[in-house]
Design a protein around this motif. Structure first.
Motif, PDB file in Angstrom:
ATOM      1  N   ASP A 728       0.567   3.010  -9.712  1.00 23.04           N
ATOM      2  CA  ASP A 728       0.832   3.462 -11.081  1.00 23.04           C
ATOM      3  C   ASP A 728       0.554   2.268 -11.991  1.00 23.04           C
ATOM      4  OD1 ASP A 728       1.841   4.228 -13.534  1.00 23.04           O
ATOM      5  OD2 ASP A 728       3.594   5.259 -12.702  1.00 23.04           O
ATOM      6  N   GLU A 729      -0.692   2.208 -12.512  1.00 22.21           N
ATOM      7  CA  GLU A 729      -1.082   1.046 -13.315  1.00 22.21           C
ATOM      8  C   GLU A 729      -0.283   0.950 -14.604  1.00 22.21           C
ATOM      9  OE1 GLU A 729      -5.193  -0.129 -13.842  1.00 22.21           O
ATOM     10  OE2 GLU A 729      -5.814   1.330 -12.324  1.00 22.21           O
ATOM     11  N   LYS A 730       0.014   2.095 -15.212  1.00 22.95           N
ATOM     12  CA  LYS A 730       0.720   2.084 -16.482  1.00 22.95           C
ATOM     13  C   LYS A 730       2.101   1.466 -16.342  1.00 22.95           C
ATOM     14  CE  LYS A 730       2.163   5.102 -20.272  1.00 22.95           C
ATOM     15  NZ  LYS A 730       2.207   6.498 -20.783  1.00 22.95           N
ATOM     16  N   ARG A 731       2.807   1.842 -15.277  1.00 19.28           N
ATOM     17  CA  ARG A 731       4.159   1.311 -15.063  1.00 19.28           C
ATOM     18  C   ARG A 731       4.156   0.110 -14.129  1.00 19.28           C
ATOM     19  NH1 ARG A 731       7.385   6.481 -13.191  1.00 19.28           N
ATOM     20  NH2 ARG A 731       9.195   5.130 -13.457  1.00 19.28           N
ATOM     21  N   ARG A 732       2.971  -0.319 -13.693  1.00 18.66           N
ATOM     22  CA  ARG A 732       2.806  -1.482 -12.819  1.00 18.66           C
ATOM     23  C   ARG A 732       3.682  -1.340 -11.571  1.00 18.66           C
ATOM     24  NH1 ARG A 732      -0.315  -5.119 -14.592  1.00 18.66           N
ATOM     25  NH2 ARG A 732       0.425  -6.688 -13.108  1.00 18.66           N
ATOM     26  N   ARG A 733       3.478  -0.247 -10.857  1.00 19.55           N
ATOM     27  CA  ARG A 733       4.250   0.019  -9.648  1.00 19.55           C
ATOM     28  C   ARG A 733       3.323   0.382  -8.503  1.00 19.55           C
ATOM     29  NH1 ARG A 733       9.575   3.369 -11.756  1.00 19.55           N
ATOM     30  NH2 ARG A 733      10.536   1.609 -12.815  1.00 19.55           N
ATOM     31  N   ILE A 734       3.663  -0.136  -7.341  1.00 20.00           N
ATOM     32  CA  ILE A 734       2.842   0.072  -6.154  1.00 20.00           C
ATOM     33  C   ILE A 734       3.739   0.586  -5.034  1.00 20.00           C
ATOM     34  CG2 ILE A 734       1.209  -0.968  -4.536  1.00 20.00           C
ATOM     35  CD1 ILE A 734       1.120  -3.379  -6.589  1.00 20.00           C
ATOM     36  N   ALA A 735       3.383   1.744  -4.470  1.00 18.54           N
ATOM     37  CA  ALA A 735       4.116   2.281  -3.326  1.00 18.54           C
ATOM     38  C   ALA A 735       3.338   1.936  -2.058  1.00 18.54           C
ATOM     39  CB  ALA A 735       4.273   3.792  -3.454  1.00 18.54           C
ATOM     40  N   LEU A 736       4.022   1.292  -1.100  1.00 18.38           N
ATOM     41  CA  LEU A 736       3.390   0.853   0.134  1.00 18.38           C
ATOM     42  C   LEU A 736       4.077   1.477   1.341  1.00 18.38           C
ATOM     43  CD1 LEU A 736       3.217  -2.981  -0.685  1.00 18.38           C
ATOM     44  CD2 LEU A 736       1.382  -1.300  -0.983  1.00 18.38           C
ATOM     45  N   SER A 737       3.402   1.410   2.479  1.00 21.54           N
ATOM     46  CA  SER A 737       3.988   1.892   3.726  1.00 21.54           C
ATOM     47  C   SER A 737       3.647   0.923   4.850  1.00 21.54           C
ATOM     48  CB  SER A 737       3.449   3.292   4.069  1.00 21.54           C
ATOM     49  OG  SER A 737       3.883   3.697   5.360  1.00 21.54           O
ATOM     50  N   MET A 738       4.575   0.766   5.791  1.00 21.34           N
ATOM     51  CA  MET A 738       4.302   0.005   7.003  1.00 21.34           C
ATOM     52  C   MET A 738       3.952   0.938   8.154  1.00 21.34           C
ATOM     53  SD  MET A 738       7.283  -2.913   6.619  1.00 21.34           S
ATOM     54  CE  MET A 738       7.030  -3.556   8.281  1.00 21.34           C
ATOM     55  N   ARG A 739       3.924   2.239   7.856  1.00 25.68           N
ATOM     56  CA  ARG A 739       3.500   3.228   8.866  1.00 25.68           C
ATOM     57  C   ARG A 739       1.992   3.387   8.723  1.00 25.68           C
ATOM     58  NH1 ARG A 739       8.132   7.632   7.495  1.00 25.68           N
ATOM     59  NH2 ARG A 739       6.405   9.053   7.912  1.00 25.68           N
ATOM     60  N   LEU A 740       1.260   2.565   9.437  1.00 25.85           N
ATOM     61  CA  LEU A 740      -0.180   2.457   9.237  1.00 25.85           C
ATOM     62  C   LEU A 740      -0.971   3.556   9.940  1.00 25.85           C
ATOM     63  CD1 LEU A 740      -0.544  -1.413   9.755  1.00 25.85           C
ATOM     64  CD2 LEU A 740       0.029  -0.163   7.667  1.00 25.85           C
ATOM     65  N   ASP A 741      -0.349   4.225  10.907  1.00 24.46           N
ATOM     66  CA  ASP A 741      -1.095   5.166  11.754  1.00 24.46           C
ATOM     67  C   ASP A 741      -1.028   6.606  11.274  1.00 24.46           C
ATOM     68  OD1 ASP A 741       1.568   5.324  12.184  1.00 24.46           O
ATOM     69  OD2 ASP A 741       1.455   5.537  14.362  1.00 24.46           O
ATOM     70  N   GLU A 742      -0.507   6.817  10.076  1.00 17.73           N
ATOM     71  CA  GLU A 742      -0.435   8.186   9.581  1.00 17.73           C
ATOM     72  C   GLU A 742      -0.478   8.170   8.065  1.00 17.73           C
ATOM     73  OE1 GLU A 742       3.370  10.199   9.589  1.00 17.73           O
ATOM     74  OE2 GLU A 742       4.324   8.403  10.371  1.00 17.73           O
ATOM     75  N   ALA A 743      -0.839   9.338   7.517  1.00 19.51           N
ATOM     76  CA  ALA A 743      -0.830   9.487   6.068  1.00 19.51           C
ATOM     77  C   ALA A 743       0.600   9.811   5.675  1.00 19.51           C
ATOM     78  CB  ALA A 743      -1.778  10.587   5.634  1.00 19.51           C
ATOM     79  N   ALA A 744       1.416   8.792   5.542  1.00 19.17           N
ATOM     80  CA  ALA A 744       2.849   8.988   5.309  1.00 19.17           C
ATOM     81  C   ALA A 744       3.085   9.682   3.980  1.00 19.17           C
ATOM     82  CB  ALA A 744       3.565   7.640   5.330  1.00 19.17           C
TER      83      ALA A 744
END
Length: 790
Positions: A728-744
């Motif tokens: 979310d560039e406007k709110r400068r927020r990044i959602a990340l996952s450590m579950r790399l083997d699936e589209a969480a």
């Protein structure tokens, strides 16, 4: 009483009372927690530093409890009101809250309405109506009319001019009686804790100003379920006068259906029912019941709900603060014990745009060698000139590492250094981006000013950035712990409690690693067990005047460093290359005779034995015990001889930021990136992936299995791989996952009051605005209605 304190702590820690007695004795004698945990295992039965910190905290609380108990008993005794039953109740009280509840009826107070009514003899009316519900209040009140008069103390009393005044006075007496009933208060408090609902709403007209609190505009959650970070967000919103926060009961009726109750079935909430049940009010439909039930409602709405709401919200805040402080402490512990790059010549770069990049070069011991300011970025764009200047400095001073602060222009500077390394492979440079949190605080501190009096403040920051790569612990101890910024809502918690907790963490970390007394700064030495800031300064001054300490024993020549201090500190101080190799180990000087017996058996000198694991592991520790040193200490000695001066910190490793990913706009969903954990909270972990904005791995995205506590998965300073879920560039927020083997699946987002993403694990459904019941939130309206009815 002291013995009971120790037995209680032993029960809480699930340890033998003898262990607690020994630990308390050592603490009272001035021993520090690190010293007791490391060198007094025989006495305490092996209590570790965590147990000892808890013991120390509980000891303080329980001693304060005993002091307050004695003061309360003395006060009631002076009033000649201390009955055997009351004494027994006070002596059995296990918390300060219970003590204060019992003391309420006897606590000196101002002249209340109830007291004025008692002076007029209305306590007899109140007692009669409460005892005999068959009495008619109107008829009974006629007997207590009385003209105005002066009390024995000379105060004016309006008397009892009419029936209404008589019943109002009797009601005031009963309300005060209910509010000072310790057993009733305990029951009401428990009911609210179990069934109360925390409710918040935005203050009308402040929707825009409160945008960051929008998830709390129409929020309700059971009090017992509210986590630390949400509680602190709510309290911050209330403090900023953007949110209205209150405590409700789910069965409280709407304001529009609140007639004076005629029976217990007339829309009374759970707490009002408890007050009524305490005195069997309303059970038989007798003459006084309607008046008594209205008195019950009055007591709850006007007195008790306010009092208990304030208490429980205070308790919620304290619990939330304790949890936030615990999280901060754990993150600080991990950051302080992050892997050191070691004694290697390092160049520190404090990035900047218009003001330039500040450069500082330190040698392998952290000594400042050179400084410069370069301008590779806008507006001057001296890119090539800067690369040439940095190459010259690196070659001149034999630089191995380049430490880059992660603030403004960090990625641009990282790109610059990458080109420097490509153009000058012969320099064999390695670049690492490090957190510069607190560097500016250090730069402007008295400590930095004393260390570098002639150096510009901005360049001091570059020195700190270089040194914190070499040894994070040695450099970060120079900064006030809370300025390092690895907590959640750290400015909303008790700063005294926070400072005390973080200071304990720093002390434990420094002593766990140990300190080279001939190179350590005064700031680092001051954290050693038994050493004060003054003694640390004395050690450095003595070292500067007389040269390096040749042995631990030589420390006793330092002014004001006596035997007791030496005992506390010596085991954590290292003398490298001393004549006695044990002086460079964690073996305490008091235990050297044990080592001598081991060496005598092996018929080999210490230098040959140190590190000889196969030989040392064959020894029987029990053979070397005596009346002073038992098996725990001997086993520790053998482990230390096997790996002398071992560092508990992990191996040094750095995150490799992806080429071409430098800003938020460069990120795309699905990218797999490497980053460094910067902060761990109860709802997830923030990760620096090199784009000037940390992303959040929500707790639900940390593993394919259930995670109860993010600290079980990651810690501050750890290098992790993450997948980008959403940007979310406007709110400068990044959602990340450590579950790399699936589209969480994307977790539900909540608004953090500090402007950063704050996620929680509640179901992804909108909050339902609850009805506006009676309770802590609408007390003014309730009071007006009650006054009207009476």
């Amino acid at each position: 009483m002291a013995a009971s304190i120790e037995f209680r702590i032993a029960a809480e820690l699930s340890v033998n009372p003898r262990q607690v007695v020994a630990a308390v004795g050592l603490l009272d004698d001035g021993a520090t927690v690190p010293f007791i945990a490391r060198y007094r295992k025989e006495a305490t039965g092996g209590l570790d530093d965590t147990q000892l910190r808890t013991l120390e905290e509980r000891l303080g609380y329980l001693r304060e409890l005993e002091e307050r108990r004695a003061a309360i008993l003395a006060s009631i005794q002076e009033q000649n009101k201390l009955t055997p039953e009351l004494r027994a109740s006070i002596e059995a009280a296990q918390t300060k809250q219970r003590l204060e509840d019992l003391y309420l009826p006897y606590k000196p107070k101002r002249r209340t309405k109830a007291q004025i009514a008692r002076e007029a003899g209305l306590d007899e009316l109140a007692a009669a109506l409460l005892a005999d519900h068959r009495l008619d209040p109107q008829t009974e009140a006629q007997r207590y009319l009385k003209p105005a008069f002066k009390t024995e103390q000379g105060d004016d009393n309006p008397g009892v001019p009419d029936v209404k005044s008589a019943l109002d006075g009797a009601r005031a007496i009963l309300v005060e009686q209910f509010a000072e009933d310790a057993e009733l208060l305990a029951g009401l408090r428990t009911h609210l804790q179990d069934h109360g609902v925390l409710v918040s709403a935005v203050i009308e007209g402040k929707e825009d100003a409160a945008a960051k609190f929008r998830d709390y505009f129409a929020y309700s959650e059971p009090l017992k379920n509210v986590p630390s970070h949400r509680a602190l967000a709510l309290f911050r919103g209330r403090k900023e006068e953007l949110l209205r926060v209150s405590l409700k009961l789910p069965q409280d009726p709407e304001a529009s259906v609140m007639p004076a109750p005629q029976s217990v079935n007339d829309a009374m909430n759970g707490c009002e029912l408890k007050i009524a049940a305490r005195h069997s009010i309303g059970e038989r439909g007798q003459a006084a019941d309607a008046w008594l039930l209205q008195t019950v409602r009055w007591a709850w709405q006007v007195k008790l709900s306010w009092q208990l709401e304030a208490e429980l919200l205070t308790q919620l805040r304290e619990r939330a603060e304790e949890e936030a402080i615990r999280v901060f402490a754990r993150n600080l512990h991990d950051l302080l014990l992050a892997a050191p790059a070691g004694p290697r010549a390092t160049m520190g770069l404090d990035p900047g745009l218009r003001t330039g990049v500040k450069v500082a070069v330190v040698d392998r011991t952290g000594k400042l060698l050179d400084t410069a300011t370069v301008y590779p970025h806008v507006p001057r764009n001296e890119w090539d000139r800067t690369i040439a200047a940095l190459a010259l400095l690196a070659r001149k001073h034999g630089v191995d590492l380049i430490s880059i602060g992660n603030g403004t222009a960090s990625r641009e500077t990282d790109k610059l250094v990458a080109e420097l390394i490509r153009k000058h492979p012969e320099l064999k440079l390695t670049k690492i981006v490090v957190s510069e949190a607190g560097a500016s605080v250090y730069s402007a501190s008295a400590l930095a000013s004393k260390e570098f009096p002639q150096l510009d403040v901005s360049l001091r920051g570059a020195v700190s950035i270089a040194r914190r790569l070499q040894d994070p612990l040695a450099e970060l101890v120079k900064i006030e712990p809370k300025a390092i910024g690895v907590g959640q809502y750290q400015h909303d918690v008790s700063q005294t409690k926070l400072a005390r907790s973080l200071d304990a963490v720093v002390e434990d970390c420094v002593n766990a690693v140990g300190v080279d007394v001939n190179t350590a700064s005064a700031a680092l030495l001051a954290r050693i067990s038994g050493l004060s800031a003054t003694l640390a300064e004395n050690i450095v001054k003595y070292r500067d005047e007389h040269g390096a300490f040749p042995s631990r024993a030589a420390l006793k020549k330092v002014p004001r460093l006596g035997e007791k201090t030496f005992e506390q500190a010596a085991g954590f101080l290292r003398i490298m290359n001393a004549a006695d190799p044990l002086d460079a180990s964690a073996v305490h000087p008091e235990a050297y005779p044990v080592v001598q017996r081991i060496l005598a058996d092996l018929k080999r000198p210490a230098r040959e034995i140190l590190g000889d694991g196969p030989t040392l592991r064959k020894l029987d520790p029990a053979k070397y015990t005596d009346e002073r040193f038992g098996l725990p200490t001997v086993r520790d000695i053998l482990r230390e001889l096997e790996k002398p001066g071992r560092d508990p910190r992990p191996e040094f490793r750095t995150a490799e930021f992806k080429e071409g990913v430098e800003e938020l706009k460069d990120l795309q969903a699905g990218m797999i990136l490497e980053g460094t954990v910067t902060n761990v909270t109860n709802f997830g972990a923030f990760v620096d992936i090199g784009v000037h904005q940390d992303g959040l791995v929500h707790i639900s995205m940390m593993s394919n299995t259930f995670v109860k506590d993010p600290h079980e998965v990651v810690r501050a300073g750890e290098v992790v791989k993450v997948k980008v879920l959403e940007v979310d560039e406007k709110r400068r927020r990044i959602a990340l996952s450590m579950r790399l083997d699936e589209a969480a699946p994307r977790p539900r987002a909540g608004a953090g009051a500090d402007g950063r993403r704050e996620l929680d694990s509640r179901p992804a459904k909108p909050f339902k605005r609850p009805p506006e019941p009676q309770g802590g939130g609408a007390m003014a309206d309730a009071l007006a209605r009650a006054l009207k009815r009476s």
